[in-house]
Write an enzyme that holds these catalytic residues in place. Structure first.
Site, PDB file in Angstrom:
ATOM      1  N   TYR A  61      57.415  67.984   3.835  1.00  0.00           N
ATOM      2  CA  TYR A  61      56.540  68.263   4.967  1.00  0.00           C
ATOM      3  C   TYR A  61      56.565  67.110   5.970  1.00  0.00           C
ATOM      4  CZ  TYR A  61      54.511  72.357   2.709  1.00  0.00           C
ATOM      5  OH  TYR A  61      54.319  73.586   2.130  1.00  0.00           O
TER       6      TYR A  61
ATOM      7  N   LYS B 223      34.755  58.029 -22.125  1.00  0.00           N
ATOM      8  CA  LYS B 223      34.241  58.822 -21.002  1.00  0.00           C
ATOM      9  C   LYS B 223      35.408  59.472 -20.259  1.00  0.00           C
ATOM     10  CE  LYS B 223      34.017  54.854 -17.842  1.00  0.00           C
ATOM     11  NZ  LYS B 223      33.182  54.106 -16.893  1.00  0.00           N
TER      12      LYS B 223
END
Length: 384
Positions: free
Chosen positions: A274, A52
């Site tokens: 940042y 999956k």
């Protein structure tokens, strides 16, 4: 201007050096390792290879040849099952999600499907559908994970309804499926397994219980089932916090690579990234690596998350941005622009280690890689 290395470019990839390498040979090795953990002989459990989420982010098309030794494939939904058929898989396919609506029955256009049934309405949908290929079904027990499935009090009624459909030829065999919530713990399945076994006592049909953790840590219980369902370990990650994949004899099937694309000399006290999330304690050289959260690398990975630059272990600094990250070049004073970077899965940097540093798991890293990260086959598979 910092000196520059001649950059590595895998054939056929874009100019940006970030890329994943997929190792089908490792998948084949891991499948054999898991098979060896089960008893041999005619009563040995059969093995669903869980593919999956596009084989946990590795790409079903890239690893399917390595899974030919599995007895069946396990997917989430019917579209994934149909994709496996298009790729040439002819064996059984287990569909974990079963049916999401009555219309899903129209997608059951291939033989040898096995559907997981989690609520009574799904049986009604099957009863009303014109099925050219009656599927086998697996009733899911809610168990101790309580995600989907039938409770202990509702299970026998669901079984009786399923058996009635089987006698009419609407569906094939009826099996029993459970998924443990704590299989990675030494005592994580005993009580849960007893409740499950008590619930299905006297009800004929095959049994499936074991994912990677249950198979590797609770092998005696896995041996007492007809099907096991490994996923994570197939791709070379350990399901246990205290045991590495290497200790389990598993090999990584994906590695993530990039390069240093810039070098900054940062003054003492200056911020990096940042918000200045990292403050340089002294003058230091910082490498800028092209990989960011838009590529699927976790934005929340903290300073200290391990990275390899030119084969040398170092650390992430500050906050991961959309397209790049900063790394400490102190341990790698010889690094130049173009120096190779391993982000996980090779050269001793296990994906589980990176995941643990970021507060997540290996499968989250694999399946989070975005479409802008190219992947190519490595090793012998690349030459085929």
């Amino acid at each position: 201007m910092p000196p520059v290395n001649a950059p590595y470019r895998p054939e056929g990839l874009t100019a940006r050096p970030l890329h994943a390498r997929i190792h089908p040979d490792a998948v084949a090795h891991n499948l054999a390792r898991l098979r060896a953990a089960l008893p041999a002989g005619p009563a040995a459990p059969r093995l669903w290879a869980t593919v999956k989420a596009d084989a946990y982010g590795h790409g079903v098309s890239r690893v399917l040849s390595a899974l030919r030794g599995a007895d069946g494939l396990a997917v989430l939904h019917l579209d994934e099952a149909r994709a496996c058929r298009r790729l040439g898989w002819e064996g059984p396919i287990l569909v974990y999600g079963g049916l999401y609506s009555p219309a899903d029955a129209l997608l059951m256009d291939t033989p040898d499907l096995h559907l997981v049934i989690t609520h009574a309405a799904q049986l009604d949908w099957l009863a009303q559908a014109p099925l050219a290929h009656p599927p086998a079904i697996w009733l899911r027990f809610a168990g101790d994970i309580h995600h989907t499935g039938f409770s202990a009090t509702a299970y026998r009624a669901a079984y009786d309804a399923a058996r009635a459909l089987s006698r009419r030829g609407v569906i094939g065999d009826v099996g029993h499926l459970n998924h443990y919530a704590r299989a990675d713990e030494p005592d994580g399945v005993g009580d849960a397994d007893k409740v499950f076994r008590d619930t299905i006592a006297g009800l004929p049909g095959p049994v499936s219980t074991s994912n990677s953790a249950a198979l590797l840590k609770h092998g005696a219980r896995a041996a007492d089932t007809q099907w096991v369902r490994p996923g994570l370990a197939l791709y070379g990650a350990s399901p246990f916090a205290d045991t590495s994949a290497a200790q389990l004899g598993l090999r990584p099937a994906m590695s993530l690579h990039s390069q240093v694309v810039g070098i900054q000399r940062v003054a003492a006290g200056a911020g990096v990234g940042y918000g200045g999330a990292f403050s340089a304690p002294e003058i230091m050289d910082v490498g800028i690596v092209t990989c960011g959260y838009a590529d699927g690398y976790p934005r929340h990975a903290p300073t200290g998350t391990p990275v390899l630059v030119d084969g040398v272990r170092t650390r992430l600094l500050g906050r991961v941005s959309m397209d790049m990250m900063a790394v400490d070049l102190g341990p790698v004073p010889h690094a130049l622009i173009g120096a190779p970077v391993t982000l996980w899965g090779a050269d001793g940097l296990a994906v589980e280690e990176v995941a643990a540093s970021a507060g997540t798991i290996a499968a989250d890293l694999w399946t989070s890689l975005s479409a802008r990260v190219p992947a190519h086959l490595a090793g012998a598979a690349a030459a085929r």
